[in-house]
Design a protein around this motif. Structure first.
Motif, PDB file in Angstrom:
ATOM      1  N   ALA A   1       0.838  -1.208   0.000  1.00 34.63           N
ATOM      2  CA  ALA A   1       0.000   0.000   0.000  1.00 34.63           C
ATOM      3  C   ALA A   1       0.870   1.254   0.000  1.00 34.63           C
ATOM      4  O   ALA A   1       0.585   2.217  -0.728  1.00 34.63           O
ATOM      5  CB  ALA A   1      -0.936  -0.004   1.205  1.00 34.63           C
ATOM      6  N   LEU A   2       1.948   1.266   0.791  1.00 38.39           N
ATOM      7  CA  LEU A   2       2.852   2.422   0.797  1.00 38.39           C
ATOM      8  C   LEU A   2       3.540   2.604  -0.555  1.00 38.39           C
ATOM      9  O   LEU A   2       3.780   3.734  -0.982  1.00 38.39           O
ATOM     10  CB  LEU A   2       3.913   2.267   1.888  1.00 38.39           C
ATOM     11  CG  LEU A   2       3.464   2.480   3.319  1.00 38.39           C
ATOM     12  CD1 LEU A   2       4.624   2.203   4.287  1.00 38.39           C
ATOM     13  CD2 LEU A   2       2.926   3.879   3.533  1.00 38.39           C
ATOM     14  N   ALA A   3       3.845   1.511  -1.226  1.00 31.77           N
ATOM     15  CA  ALA A   3       4.503   1.590  -2.535  1.00 31.77           C
ATOM     16  C   ALA A   3       3.592   2.241  -3.580  1.00 31.77           C
ATOM     17  O   ALA A   3       4.066   2.846  -4.541  1.00 31.77           O
ATOM     18  CB  ALA A   3       4.937   0.199  -2.992  1.00 31.77           C
ATOM     19  N   GLU A   4       2.280   2.106  -3.393  1.00 28.59           N
ATOM     20  CA  GLU A   4       1.316   2.696  -4.329  1.00 28.59           C
ATOM     21  C   GLU A   4       1.125   4.197  -4.113  1.00 28.59           C
ATOM     22  O   GLU A   4       0.660   4.897  -5.002  1.00 28.59           O
ATOM     23  CB  GLU A   4      -0.039   1.988  -4.199  1.00 28.59           C
ATOM     24  CG  GLU A   4      -0.023   0.549  -4.661  1.00 28.59           C
ATOM     25  CD  GLU A   4       0.302   0.413  -6.143  1.00 28.59           C
ATOM     26  OE1 GLU A   4      -0.240   1.193  -6.938  1.00 28.59           O
ATOM     27  OE2 GLU A   4       1.124  -0.456  -6.478  1.00 28.59           O
ATOM     28  N   GLU A   5       1.465   4.683  -2.935  1.00 26.94           N
ATOM     29  CA  GLU A   5       1.286   6.105  -2.603  1.00 26.94           C
ATOM     30  C   GLU A   5       2.494   6.890  -3.090  1.00 26.94           C
ATOM     31  O   GLU A   5       3.589   6.755  -2.560  1.00 26.94           O
ATOM     32  CB  GLU A   5       1.116   6.284  -1.089  1.00 26.94           C
ATOM     33  CG  GLU A   5      -0.108   5.621  -0.522  1.00 26.94           C
ATOM     34  CD  GLU A   5      -1.403   6.309  -0.933  1.00 26.94           C
ATOM     35  OE1 GLU A   5      -1.380   7.501  -1.296  1.00 26.94           O
ATOM     36  OE2 GLU A   5      -2.449   5.647  -0.883  1.00 26.94           O
ATOM     37  N   LYS A   6       2.300   7.715  -4.092  1.00 28.94           N
ATOM     38  CA  LYS A   6       3.388   8.500  -4.681  1.00 28.94           C
ATOM     39  C   LYS A   6       3.427   9.904  -4.088  1.00 28.94           C
ATOM     40  O   LYS A   6       2.390  10.509  -3.797  1.00 28.94           O
ATOM     41  CB  LYS A   6       3.238   8.585  -6.204  1.00 28.94           C
ATOM     42  CG  LYS A   6       3.207   7.237  -6.900  1.00 28.94           C
ATOM     43  CD  LYS A   6       4.479   6.465  -6.669  1.00 28.94           C
ATOM     44  CE  LYS A   6       4.433   5.113  -7.371  1.00 28.94           C
ATOM     45  NZ  LYS A   6       5.429   4.209  -6.887  1.00 28.94           N
TER      46      LYS A   6
END
Length: 171
Positions: free
Chosen positions: A128-133
């Motif tokens: 989920a953190l990887a998806e947040e840019k």
């Protein structure tokens, strides 16, 4: 899960630097001032972001920090890992083996079910953190925040950015 305050500071600094244009930099002291942080405390996190390739440190009297790559290529996971390190938040100490009844090692062939569940949750959290840019966070702030907050943040960045003669473009 509790992350250090350094993660919050690092994300805010990266978001501020996302608004710095044309290869300009901002000094670490200005970033510390903007968020009411100790300069020495923040420097540790800025150095971690630099080591991770998220920020670039420009030396000299007109130097400072700038993003090393475009905000749409920086995820919250990148920042969290830079500040907190790559190790999982949950570390199984195999305490199930510590009780008064000592069993042989072959009684523990299967991995601890708690460890398996916690690491599964950690993988989901990291995904989920990887998806947040960073670019999305900045865009959301610019579109949704109180206009006074946006104006103050932009004015602060404008006052403290240092133009560079030849800056590396964010890729």
């Amino acid at each position: 899960m509790k992350l250090s305050e350094g993660v919050e500071a690092a994300i805010h600094c990266a978001a501020t630097l996302a608004g710095v244009e044309g290869g300009a930099t901002m000094p670490g002291a200005a970033l510390a001032e903007q968020f009411g942080l100790s300069g020495s405390y923040l420097l540790k996190h800025l150095q971690a972001l630099t080591a991770a390739g998220i920020l670039e440190s420009v030396p000299g009297p007109a130097g400072g920090y700038r993003l090393a790559r475009a905000p749409d290529r920086i995820s919250l996971l990148d920042i969290v890992l830079a500040v907190e390190g790559p190790q999982p938040a949950f570390r199984c100490g195999e305490i199930r083996r510590n009780g008064p009844v000592k069993l042989p090692a072959d009684a523990y062939v299967k991995p601890c079910g708690i460890k398996v569940a916690m690491l599964r949750a950690e993988r989901a959290y990291r995904a989920a953190l990887a998806e947040e840019k960073l670019s999305d966070i900045v865009a959301d702030f610019m579109g949704d925040a109180d206009p006074r907050s946006v104006a103050a943040a932009c004015a602060f960045a404008e006052r403290h950015q240092r133009p560079q003669k030849s800056g590396s473009p964010k890729q």
